[in-house]
Design an enzyme around this catalytic site. Sequence first.
Site, short mmCIF file in Angstrom:
data_model
loop_
_atom_site.label_atom_id
_atom_site.label_comp_id
_atom_site.label_asym_id
_atom_site.label_seq_id
_atom_site.Cartn_x
_atom_site.Cartn_y
_atom_site.Cartn_z
N LEU A 242 21.82 4.65 12.30
CA LEU A 242 23.20 4.15 12.18
C LEU A 242 23.04 2.65 11.94
O LEU A 242 22.67 1.90 12.83
CB LEU A 242 24.01 4.42 13.45
CG LEU A 242 24.19 5.89 13.85
CD1 LEU A 242 25.06 5.99 15.09
CD2 LEU A 242 24.78 6.70 12.71
N PRO A 243 23.32 2.19 10.69
CA PRO A 243 22.82 0.89 10.24
C PRO A 243 23.61 -0.31 10.76
O PRO A 243 24.29 -1.00 10.00
CB PRO A 243 22.90 1.00 8.72
CG PRO A 243 24.03 1.95 8.49
CD PRO A 243 24.02 2.93 9.62
N CYS A 244 23.46 -0.61 12.06
CA CYS A 244 24.11 -1.80 12.60
C CYS A 244 23.47 -3.08 12.04
O CYS A 244 24.07 -4.15 12.13
CB CYS A 244 24.08 -1.79 14.13
SG CYS A 244 22.43 -1.73 14.82
N HIS A 245 22.28 -2.94 11.44
CA HIS A 245 21.66 -4.13 10.84
C HIS A 245 22.43 -4.60 9.62
O HIS A 245 22.20 -5.70 9.12
CB HIS A 245 20.19 -3.83 10.47
CG HIS A 245 20.03 -2.71 9.48
ND1 HIS A 245 19.97 -1.38 9.87
CD2 HIS A 245 19.96 -2.71 8.12
CE1 HIS A 245 19.83 -0.62 8.78
NE2 HIS A 245 19.83 -1.39 7.72
#
Lengths: 233, 168
Positions: A200-203
């Site tokens: 889950l691309p919180c970056h």
Amino acid sequence: MNMFASRPADPPSAGSLHTESPAAGTRPGELGPVDIALAPELITIEAGVLEHLHAGLAQRASNEGILDVAYRIVDTPVGKLLLACTERGLVRVAYEREGLDSVLNTLAERLSPRILEAPARLGEAARQVEEYFSGRRRSFDLPVDLALSTGFRRTVQQHLSAIGFGQTESYAEVARAVGNPKAVRAVGTACATNPLPVVLPCHRVLRSDGSLGGYIGGLEAKTALLRLEAEAA
Amino acid sequence: MMDMKQPFEKLVELHGATVLRVCRAVVGPSDAEDVWQETFLAALRAYPGLPPDANTEAWLVTIAHRKSLDAVRSTGRRAVPVGEVPETPSPHGVPGSGDAGNGLWSRVAALPDKQRRVIAYRYLADLAFNDIAAIVGGTPAAARRAASDGIKSLRTRLTATELEGESA
């Protein structure tokens, strides 16, 4: 074969099979508890035996449905990642800097202590992570278990997958996207507590001025992921 | 960490080797791995109900004890050989140990069942006699006696045979 059923208490063949003098080198009366606790014959375990037993245990536990959390460690360009799954799906991705023991302790406390390293259960997840880091995968196609997050944080984390590979959003944009434009700080917290970083691309969430903000895997890792996506996009 | 339960993986890591040594001493090397797996599988199943402050090693050895009895029972064999055994000793020593059937391993194997178990639980698993008594039945004093009788018996048998050179 049962060695205990078939051997006489005092094998009569010992003397006839061996020609050494029975007296020389004996250690009469010296045998004690410590000799037993340290006797190589009793304590040596051949290389690979425990690993083999462990793998069999994980397999059987999995088949019988009593392995609640399976995990695997994978090597990536941003360091070791721990991947953990429940019966429902991938439940945790953790960076080494989070402390893998501490991550496992938290899983034991919050999900179930029935946890084993079971790489086979995470074969598909490991493959997709490897593909992502080699630039051959732009989105993850894995069942996900968000059991570790609730409420607004969960809402934010569910939104993250909508930010495409190579794109970014600001914390304020994410807050607007989930219908709570004033909750910019809470979006930051939701990203910081994302149980499934990378997947889950919180970056892909940055400050409005374009600076990085924080990252659970460290700013170096966040930079590396953004660069990887920029190059592959 | 106060009243928190460790991940089961940690138990396997900490006690897997000890439990295997105990299983080998109690049921012999060829059945030990089955008993080990049955032990850890049963432990994993029951683990959520174990009190967080329990002595996990004693708990695992307790399960291993029961599983080893099951293993002996299910194949209908006798764990105590005295009296009705063929004259030929088993040709099987312990793989990798250098025991061709005459070393300490074999002497331990030849002990009466209770002495052998008590010695394994005391000296291979390092359990207290209180815990051992709870596992095998009887009083802690009786367990202590069984251990000391077993050691004495091992000592006598080893004295009768030269050790060095046999395992070479």
